[in-house]
Motif scaffolding. Structure first.
Motif, short mmCIF file in Angstrom:
data_model
loop_
_atom_site.label_atom_id
_atom_site.label_comp_id
_atom_site.label_asym_id
_atom_site.label_seq_id
_atom_site.Cartn_x
_atom_site.Cartn_y
_atom_site.Cartn_z
N ARG A 1 0.82 -1.23 0.00
CA ARG A 1 0.00 0.00 0.00
C ARG A 1 0.84 1.27 0.00
NH1 ARG A 1 -1.66 -2.35 4.81
NH2 ARG A 1 -1.34 -0.38 5.92
N LEU A 2 2.15 1.10 0.00
CA LEU A 2 3.05 2.24 0.17
C LEU A 2 3.24 2.98 -1.15
CD1 LEU A 2 4.63 3.35 2.59
CD2 LEU A 2 6.59 1.99 1.84
N HIS A 3 3.07 4.30 -1.10
CA HIS A 3 3.27 5.16 -2.28
C HIS A 3 4.41 6.15 -2.00
CE1 HIS A 3 -1.01 3.88 -2.62
NE2 HIS A 3 -0.66 3.72 -3.89
N PRO A 4 4.95 6.74 -3.05
CA PRO A 4 6.02 7.72 -2.85
C PRO A 4 5.61 8.83 -1.88
CG PRO A 4 5.86 7.16 -5.16
CD PRO A 4 4.70 6.50 -4.49
N ILE B 1 10.67 -0.97 0.75
CA ILE B 1 10.45 0.40 1.21
C ILE B 1 11.17 1.40 0.31
CG2 ILE B 1 10.96 2.01 3.09
CD1 ILE B 1 10.42 -0.32 5.03
N VAL B 2 12.41 1.06 -0.04
CA VAL B 2 13.20 1.95 -0.90
C VAL B 2 12.59 2.01 -2.29
CG1 VAL B 2 15.44 2.24 -2.01
CG2 VAL B 2 15.33 1.59 0.41
N GLU B 3 12.18 0.87 -2.81
CA GLU B 3 11.59 0.83 -4.15
C GLU B 3 10.29 1.63 -4.21
OE1 GLU B 3 9.83 -2.62 -7.08
OE2 GLU B 3 11.66 -3.06 -5.95
N ALA C 1 9.39 8.53 4.82
CA ALA C 1 10.07 8.30 6.09
C ALA C 1 9.61 6.97 6.65
CB ALA C 1 9.77 9.43 7.09
N VAL C 2 10.38 6.45 7.61
CA VAL C 2 10.03 5.20 8.28
C VAL C 2 10.04 5.44 9.78
CG1 VAL C 2 10.68 2.80 8.71
CG2 VAL C 2 11.01 3.79 6.43
N VAL C 3 8.94 5.08 10.44
CA VAL C 3 8.84 5.14 11.90
C VAL C 3 8.69 3.71 12.39
CG1 VAL C 3 7.48 5.97 13.86
CG2 VAL C 3 7.78 7.43 11.83
N ASN C 4 9.66 3.24 13.15
CA ASN C 4 9.67 1.85 13.59
C ASN C 4 9.44 1.78 15.10
OD1 ASN C 4 9.98 -0.90 13.86
ND2 ASN C 4 11.98 -1.00 12.85
N ALA D 1 20.81 4.77 3.33
CA ALA D 1 21.60 5.10 2.15
C ALA D 1 20.73 5.70 1.05
CB ALA D 1 22.31 3.86 1.63
N ALA D 2 19.43 5.35 1.04
CA ALA D 2 18.50 5.90 0.05
C ALA D 2 18.01 7.29 0.44
CB ALA D 2 17.31 4.96 -0.12
#
Length: 384
Positions: free
Chosen positions: A26-29, A48-50, A55-58, A77-78
């Motif tokens: 479901r992830l979009h740019p 996630i990178v693709e 942002a990522v909240v873990n 790195a991305a």
């Protein structure tokens, strides 16, 4: 749509899921991925990178230090901001689609700070990665103990001849390509197609769970899909492949319910180990000539990425099927369609003979005159 209102602030709609592989679909740019994934594995990180997350909240630690996992480093790195260890409550405090602002280690919704964690950088993650290398000895010991314990208790599940499901697809005497959505699966599949292996050998195509979608994405239709069906798309389920549910010893088959709800026919294969293990067992027991593996897990780090404490079943299966098992990378290096010089000469000779016959039939006088000129010149050059 991603927005950056300050140097270290990122704003975007939230995508919330405790299963990272479901969230990635479901992830979009520009979206903010809210996950609860300790030791973020490489495959999830690549997804996630693709998807170009904002942002990522873990909720957990992306790199706990148990072993050196490269996933978080790929995210950093991305250039994707990563906030770690904000706590499990964040999964309930942020709703799907809410706009989230990530600034430093703070996570803000509608002007209210809902969570705080550690803002990771590539440098901080590299330091943690190097430290984790020092813990590999202890982790390896635990891993080996779990593996040996499984070997002692459940070796019969793999070594004994299993009760096989009824399969319509003919496997005996054919090569089998087993695809798992694992390390480098896209590159390996693309290379197998470029070398002509798939087109010329026509192997039986088996997708293990998400590996079925990997085959479809590369323009191939799986013949068989096997697994617990937790990560297989509806498109793959309805592509016409035979469906085989991995049933665990004792009869538990979590994937069967989804297929029953969709009124899709399937068969059960009860066996221990992982779904990719039983896919290899199925091909082996049904008489495959060769098994080519794409994206399968064979190292300790890959198994720790998958959250498995040991690899006993994989070890046993590979001992059993080893004589006919090769990795796709090996096939890609060894298999090349080449036009040999002998074949090219034969082709040119055949073309010349065909042309000569056509001329002789269509224009007999021209053919005779041309043949006489050739013979006369050849005679003169030899005998002066």
């Amino acid at each position: 749509m991603l927005a950056r209102d300050e140097a270290e602030a990122t704003v975007g709609p939230a995508r919330v899921d405790r299963r990272t592989k479901d969230l990635i679909k479901r992830l979009h740019p520009g979206d903010v991925a809210v996950i609860d994934h300790e030791d973020l594995d490489r495959i999830a990180a690549e997804g996630i990178v693709e998807a170009r997350a904002g942002a990522v909240v873990n909720a957990a630690s992306s790199l706990s230090g148990r072993y050196p996992n490269v996933g978080p480093l790929l995210v950093a790195a991305a250039g994707i901001p990563l906030v770690d260890g904000v706590g499990p409550d964040v999964m309930d405090r942020i709703a799907e689609g809410e706009w989230v602002r990530v600034e430093g280690g703070d996570v803000v919704v509608e002007g209210r700070r809902v969570a705080t964690g550690t803002r990771q950088t590539l440098q901080s993650l590299e330091h943690a990665y190097e430290q984790a290398k020092g813990n590999m000895g202890e982790e390896l010991e635990r891993f080996a103990e779990n593996t040996l314990e499984y070997l002692r208790r459940e070796r019969h599940l793999i070594l004994d001849t299993p009760h096989l499901p009824e399969i319509r697809t003919t496997i005996r005497g054919r090569q089998v390509l087993i695809v798992v959505r694992g390390l480098d699966y896209k590159e390996d599949l693309a290379h197998l197609r470029r070398t002509g292996y798939v087109g010329e050998m026509r192997p039986v195509l088996i997708g293990v769970d998400g590996g079925a979608d990997a085959l479809l994405e590369s323009g191939l239709k799986p013949d068989i899909i096997i697994g617990d069906f937790d990560s297989v798309s509806t498109k793959a389920l309805d592509c016409g492949a035979e469906l085989v549910v991995h049933a665990y010893p004792g009869g538990g088959a979590p994937g069967a319910e989804r297929l029953r709800e969709g009124d899709r026919p399937f068969s059960l294969f009860e066996a221990g180990g992982t779904s990719e293990d039983i896919a290899m067992l199925l091909a082996y027991e049904l008489g495959a000539e060769l098994i080519v593996a794409v994206g399968t897990h064979a190292s300790m780090v890959e198994f720790l990425d998958k959250g498995r404490a040991g690899m006993a079943s994989t070890f046993l299966v590979r001992l059993k099927v080893g004589p006919i098992l090769v990795d796709a990378k090996g096939v890609s290096r060894l298999y090349h369609t080449r036009l040999r010089t002998r074949d090219l000469v034969l082709f040119l000779v055949a073309a010349f003979v065909t042309f000569a016959v056509i001329v002789a039939v269509a224009f007999p006088s021209v053919f005779i005159q041309s043949a006489w000129v050739v013979v006369r010149d050849l005679w003169g050059s030899v005998f002066g």
